[in-house]
Motif scaffolding. Structure first.
Motif, PDB file in Angstrom:
ATOM      1  N   GLY A 141      -2.710  -9.827   7.978  1.00  0.00           N
ATOM      2  CA  GLY A 141      -3.261  -9.248   9.336  1.00  0.00           C
ATOM      3  C   GLY A 141      -2.597  -8.314   9.966  1.00  0.00           C
ATOM      4  O   GLY A 141      -1.613  -7.689   9.253  1.00  0.00           O
ATOM      5  N   TRP A 142      -3.136  -8.028  11.323  1.00  0.00           N
ATOM      6  CA  TRP A 142      -2.369  -6.505  11.939  1.00  0.00           C
ATOM      7  C   TRP A 142      -1.482  -6.960  13.018  1.00  0.00           C
ATOM      8  O   TRP A 142      -1.733  -8.104  13.596  1.00  0.00           O
ATOM      9  N   LEU A 143      -0.403  -6.446  13.383  1.00  0.00           N
ATOM     10  CA  LEU A 143       0.427  -6.555  14.523  1.00  0.00           C
ATOM     11  C   LEU A 143      -0.387  -5.703  15.601  1.00  0.00           C
ATOM     12  O   LEU A 143      -0.434  -4.503  15.453  1.00  0.00           O
ATOM     13  N   ALA A 188      -5.585   7.605  -4.546  1.00  0.00           N
ATOM     14  CA  ALA A 188      -4.506   6.497  -4.020  1.00  0.00           C
ATOM     15  C   ALA A 188      -4.336   5.416  -4.609  1.00  0.00           C
ATOM     16  O   ALA A 188      -3.076   4.847  -5.090  1.00  0.00           O
ATOM     17  N   LEU A 189      -5.359   4.641  -5.156  1.00  0.00           N
ATOM     18  CA  LEU A 189      -5.308   3.486  -5.680  1.00  0.00           C
ATOM     19  C   LEU A 189      -4.709   3.551  -7.185  1.00  0.00           C
ATOM     20  O   LEU A 189      -4.226   2.611  -7.477  1.00  0.00           O
ATOM     21  N   SER A 190      -4.715   4.598  -7.788  1.00  0.00           N
ATOM     22  CA  SER A 190      -4.480   4.884  -9.187  1.00  0.00           C
ATOM     23  C   SER A 190      -2.947   4.722  -9.253  1.00  0.00           C
ATOM     24  O   SER A 190      -2.303   4.570 -10.117  1.00  0.00           O
ATOM     25  N   LEU A 213       6.446   6.090  10.248  1.00  0.00           N
ATOM     26  CA  LEU A 213       5.975   4.676  10.292  1.00  0.00           C
ATOM     27  C   LEU A 213       6.390   3.901  11.448  1.00  0.00           C
ATOM     28  O   LEU A 213       7.585   3.984  11.895  1.00  0.00           O
ATOM     29  N   HIS A 214       5.524   2.864  11.921  1.00  0.00           N
ATOM     30  CA  HIS A 214       5.798   1.884  13.035  1.00  0.00           C
ATOM     31  C   HIS A 214       5.865   0.460  12.472  1.00  0.00           C
ATOM     32  O   HIS A 214       5.956   0.221  11.182  1.00  0.00           O
ATOM     33  N   ILE A 215       6.368  -0.407  13.367  1.00  0.00           N
ATOM     34  CA  ILE A 215       6.567  -1.642  13.071  1.00  0.00           C
ATOM     35  C   ILE A 215       5.435  -2.419  12.316  1.00  0.00           C
ATOM     36  O   ILE A 215       5.786  -3.376  11.541  1.00  0.00           O
ATOM     37  N   GLY A 219      -4.615  -4.667  21.268  1.00  0.00           N
ATOM     38  CA  GLY A 219      -5.239  -3.541  20.334  1.00  0.00           C
ATOM     39  C   GLY A 219      -4.354  -3.044  19.176  1.00  0.00           C
ATOM     40  O   GLY A 219      -3.262  -3.660  19.095  1.00  0.00           O
ATOM     41  N   LYS A 220      -5.027  -2.161  18.513  1.00  0.00           N
ATOM     42  CA  LYS A 220      -4.104  -1.945  17.306  1.00  0.00           C
ATOM     43  C   LYS A 220      -3.124  -0.620  17.518  1.00  0.00           C
ATOM     44  O   LYS A 220      -3.326   0.114  18.374  1.00  0.00           O
ATOM     45  N   MET A 221      -2.078  -0.806  17.053  1.00  0.00           N
ATOM     46  CA  MET A 221      -0.927   0.295  17.206  1.00  0.00           C
ATOM     47  C   MET A 221      -1.471   1.373  16.731  1.00  0.00           C
ATOM     48  O   MET A 221      -1.911   1.789  15.566  1.00  0.00           O
ATOM     49  N   PHE A 262     -11.092  -1.629  -0.020  1.00  0.00           N
ATOM     50  CA  PHE A 262     -11.080  -0.755  -1.433  1.00  0.00           C
ATOM     51  C   PHE A 262     -10.190  -1.425  -2.630  1.00  0.00           C
ATOM     52  O   PHE A 262     -10.496  -1.025  -3.693  1.00  0.00           O
ATOM     53  N   HIS A 263      -9.503  -2.434  -2.270  1.00  0.00           N
ATOM     54  CA  HIS A 263      -8.605  -2.970  -3.278  1.00  0.00           C
ATOM     55  C   HIS A 263      -9.477  -3.976  -4.239  1.00  0.00           C
ATOM     56  O   HIS A 263      -9.219  -4.474  -5.131  1.00  0.00           O
ATOM     57  N   SER A 264     -10.465  -4.634  -3.463  1.00  0.00           N
ATOM     58  CA  SER A 264     -11.180  -5.628  -4.140  1.00  0.00           C
ATOM     59  C   SER A 264     -12.621  -5.156  -4.735  1.00  0.00           C
ATOM     60  O   SER A 264     -13.237  -5.905  -5.416  1.00  0.00           O
ATOM     61  N   PRO A 298       0.984  -1.026   0.157  1.00  0.00           N
ATOM     62  CA  PRO A 298      -0.009  -0.037  -0.175  1.00  0.00           C
ATOM     63  C   PRO A 298       1.114   1.049  -0.064  1.00  0.00           C
ATOM     64  O   PRO A 298       2.197   1.239   0.530  1.00  0.00           O
ATOM     65  N   ILE A 299       0.220   2.299  -0.417  1.00  0.00           N
ATOM     66  CA  ILE A 299       1.110   3.436  -0.310  1.00  0.00           C
ATOM     67  C   ILE A 299       0.799   4.184   1.153  1.00  0.00           C
ATOM     68  O   ILE A 299      -0.530   4.300   1.499  1.00  0.00           O
ATOM     69  N   TYR A 300       1.830   4.475   1.914  1.00  0.00           N
ATOM     70  CA  TYR A 300       1.539   4.789   3.485  1.00  0.00           C
ATOM     71  C   TYR A 300       1.237   6.206   3.564  1.00  0.00           C
ATOM     72  O   TYR A 300       1.779   7.127   2.556  1.00  0.00           O
ATOM     73  N   TYR A 301       0.464   6.676   4.589  1.00  0.00           N
ATOM     74  CA  TYR A 301      -0.010   7.852   4.814  1.00  0.00           C
ATOM     75  C   TYR A 301       1.202   8.653   5.462  1.00  0.00           C
ATOM     76  O   TYR A 301       1.557   8.168   6.454  1.00  0.00           O
ATOM     77  N   LEU A 327       0.001  -6.311  -2.103  1.00  0.00           N
ATOM     78  CA  LEU A 327      -0.044  -7.040  -0.679  1.00  0.00           C
ATOM     79  C   LEU A 327      -0.846  -5.600   0.046  1.00  0.00           C
ATOM     80  O   LEU A 327      -0.241  -4.479  -0.067  1.00  0.00           O
ATOM     81  N   VAL A 328      -1.730  -6.128   0.772  1.00  0.00           N
ATOM     82  CA  VAL A 328      -2.504  -4.831   1.684  1.00  0.00           C
ATOM     83  C   VAL A 328      -2.824  -5.310   2.980  1.00  0.00           C
ATOM     84  O   VAL A 328      -2.948  -6.367   3.214  1.00  0.00           O
ATOM     85  N   GLY A 329      -3.155  -4.550   3.919  1.00  0.00           N
ATOM     86  CA  GLY A 329      -3.447  -4.944   5.198  1.00  0.00           C
ATOM     87  C   GLY A 329      -5.328  -5.105   4.926  1.00  0.00           C
ATOM     88  O   GLY A 329      -5.705  -4.582   4.115  1.00  0.00           O
ATOM     89  N   LYS A 330      -5.710  -6.070   5.970  1.00  0.00           N
ATOM     90  CA  LYS A 330      -7.060  -6.342   5.901  1.00  0.00           C
ATOM     91  C   LYS A 330      -7.942  -5.170   5.748  1.00  0.00           C
ATOM     92  O   LYS A 330      -9.170  -5.697   5.378  1.00  0.00           O
ATOM     93  N   GLU A 331      -7.737  -4.253   6.641  1.00  0.00           N
ATOM     94  CA  GLU A 331      -8.895  -3.214   6.545  1.00  0.00           C
ATOM     95  C   GLU A 331      -8.889  -2.419   5.237  1.00  0.00           C
ATOM     96  O   GLU A 331      -9.958  -1.700   4.883  1.00  0.00           O
ATOM     97  N   ILE A 332      -7.780  -2.597   4.252  1.00  0.00           N
ATOM     98  CA  ILE A 332      -7.892  -2.130   2.972  1.00  0.00           C
ATOM     99  C   ILE A 332      -8.182  -2.821   1.947  1.00  0.00           C
ATOM    100  O   ILE A 332      -8.123  -2.551   0.947  1.00  0.00           O
TER     101      ILE A 332
END
Ligand code: MSP
Length: 524
Positions: free
Chosen positions: A292-294, A233-235, A23-25, A299-301, A268-270, A15-18, A260-265
């Protein structure tokens, strides 16, 4: 990379990061997986294109920049520099880094917008949402916290603004057909079923522009609007390849093999992304894979909760390979996993210091001691030798099978079966006893030869995951060749090389002491 194999192209993206903060782990986790896959595919003969980047527009960034008293551009420039430094430090092997504020992206997104508009898929209407006047932000019901603005906690009110919409609702059946005809597009099945259920509830048209803020790409047909996040973003996955005006790379690498993307997005990708591509009549990516998330303390970081783990602290203390190994070995692709310092330190100690580090150091020491530092030939072969050899040369195929499933942890587990077997081989063969009996010198040399071969093979196998360790192992066993995947299923390639004992690969860690030190460092 092996030039001879040439298996075709392989286009993989993160994904392209905000760039709203460093950035974190969790972000690192996705990029490390993508990098491992890119390296693995290159090594196995693919012409790989690996894209990453940053998603720099939107209200949130504009607000952060205002708070910092700088322009949004100055704000993102500084955060993006830090992100690029992190990837350089981690030796992430991306081929291109796209920033959505680059002219190449902006003009191409406008072209994509125009194509969709000309197709009749974009129309102007009124966006209704819950508005926070203080933050000048629209929110959806689900974004509110206790019914109030999630940013400032003040009440919100219903408000309207003129906006452009994409006729996403027209694409429901086409998307359902896509999932049925290409189940591999969206894996695992459970995730696909969730998307189907979501579509079956009825898709709404998607609001793709805003007038309430201006940090975005201007709508080409109406400059008082900016294009709203996802279309922009998707473009990136195709604008970075030059679509539509400079199609050389686009023709070569599109469609992507995997996003390759995190589960919450994944949604948008599919849903939005294939619908956009259908609208502009371009091929669809072959696969969207959600990881999945770390989690931390269940909780989510998040920066706002102040519970993020900074990868730089860990890299500076343990090195990039130890961190990458941990991330790839500990977590199961697709599932959430809990991050703790203790689990990480134990992995580093057991798998890296004890298993791998120990195997390398004892093998090289013994070759120095018993064979004058020169890797000998193999002269004999008993059942134990045969077993070791067969585990070694069958490992690459097993690793490949796991990588085909993005099962990084299982791929590493296969490699560690060999590492552990080789350590056990030393204990069984007792070279120190063989060395005492001159009549066993053939057996002793065979033993040293086989262990050196195992190190060579392990060096190749770990390359996609921890390439600097490969270099350090190879240096110690005197190999200067390029790493070739096909050499991992061969035995008996070493003969007469001089070993050079090097520093310990992974120092053993005092876990209690490290836990305390990390706690201090992570407070900062
Ligand atoms: N900008 C969008 C993506 C646009 S792609 C066309 C975005 N950015 S993000 O910075 O918020 O997140 C980027 C990725 O990082 C997402 O895939 C997200 O799942 C991932 N992660 C963020 N926190 C994470 C964890 N704690 N663990 C694992 N991945 C995490 O969304």
């Amino acid at each position: 990379m092996s030039e001879t194999l040439n298996k075709g192209t392989y286009y993989i993206t993160t994904p392209i990061y905000y760039p709203s903060s460093n950035l974190h782990i969790g972000h690192t986790y996705c990029t490390v997986m993508t990098d491992a896959m890119a390296r693995f595919k290159r090594l196995s003969g693919y012409d790989v294109h690996f894209l990453t980047g940053t998603d720099e527009h939107g209200q949130k960034i504009q607000k952060k920049a205002d708070e910092a008293g700088v322009t949004p551009q100055a704000f993102v420039d500084q955060v993006v520099e830090g992100i690029k430094e992190l990837w350089a430090k981690m030796e992430i092997s991306y081929d291109d880094f796209i920033r959505t504020t680059e002219p190449r992206h902006i003009k191409r997104v406008q072209e994509i917008f125009k194509k969709m508009y000309e197709k009749g898929d974009i129309y102007k209407s009124v966006y209704e949402g819950l508005y926070c006047t203080d933050c000048e932000a629209f929110w959806t019901e689900s974004q509110l916290e206790d019914g109030k603005c999630p940013d400032c906690g003040r009440p919100v009110e219903k408000a309207q603004e003129e906006a452009y919409f994409f006729r996403l609702s027209e694409y429901g059946d086409k998307l359902l057909n896509l999932y049925d005809e290409h189940p591999e597009f969206l894996q695992p099945d459970t995730r696909r079923n969730e998307m189907k259920a979501f579509i079956n509830q009825g898709l709404e048209d998607l609001c793709i522009s805003r007038t309430s803020f201006d940090w975005g790409i201007p709508v080409p047909i109406d400059e008082k609007h900016v294009i709203y996040v996802w279309l922009d973003a998707l473009s990136n996955y195709i604008t970075a390849l030059g679509y539509p005006d400079d199609p050389e790379l686009y023709n070569k690498y599109w469609p992507a093999d995997v996003h390759l993307v995190g589960k919450e997005i994944v949604r948008f990708h599919s849903i939005i992304w294939p619908a956009m591509l259908m609208s502009i009549e371009e091929p669809l990516p072959k696969q969207v894979l959600g990881h999945g998330w770390l989690l931390i303390d269940g909780g989510k970081m998040s920066k706002s909760k102040g519970n993020v783990v900074d990868p730089v602290v860990l890299i500076d203390r343990y090195g990039i390979d130890a961190l990458k190994y941990f991330l790839l070995r500990e977590y199961t692709f697709g599932q959430d996993g809990v991050f703790t310092n203790e689990v990480m330190l134990k992995r580093m100690n057991f798998d890296l210091a004890n298993d791998l580090g120990n195997l390398v150091s004892r093998t090289v020491s013994m070759i120095e001691k018993y064979c004058n530092g020169v890797i000998p030939k193999a002269y004999t072969e008993d059942d134990i030798d045969k077993e070791l050899k067969s585990i070694a040369i069958s490992a690459p195929e097993k690793v490949e099978a796991q990588m085909d499933k993005f099962a990084f942890n299982m791929a590493l587990e296969e490699i560690w079966i060999l590492v552990c077997r080789a350590n056990k081989y030393v204990d069984e063969k007792e070279p120190w006893a063989l060395a005492k009996d001159e009549s066993k010198s053939d057996e002793l040399e065979t033993c040293m030869h086989n262990l050196a071969e195992c190190l060579r093979i392990i060096g190749i196998l770990i390359y996609p995951f921890m390439h600097t360790t490969t270099d350090r192992i190879w240096e110690q066993i005197g190999i200067t060749d390029e790493v070739r995947w096909e050499d991992a299923s061969k035995f008996d390639m070493l003969d007469g090389q001089k070993v050079n004992k090097g520093p310990v690969l992974f120092p053993r860690l005092d876990i209690e002491k490290e836990l305390e030190a990390l706690e201090e460092l992570q407070k900062k």
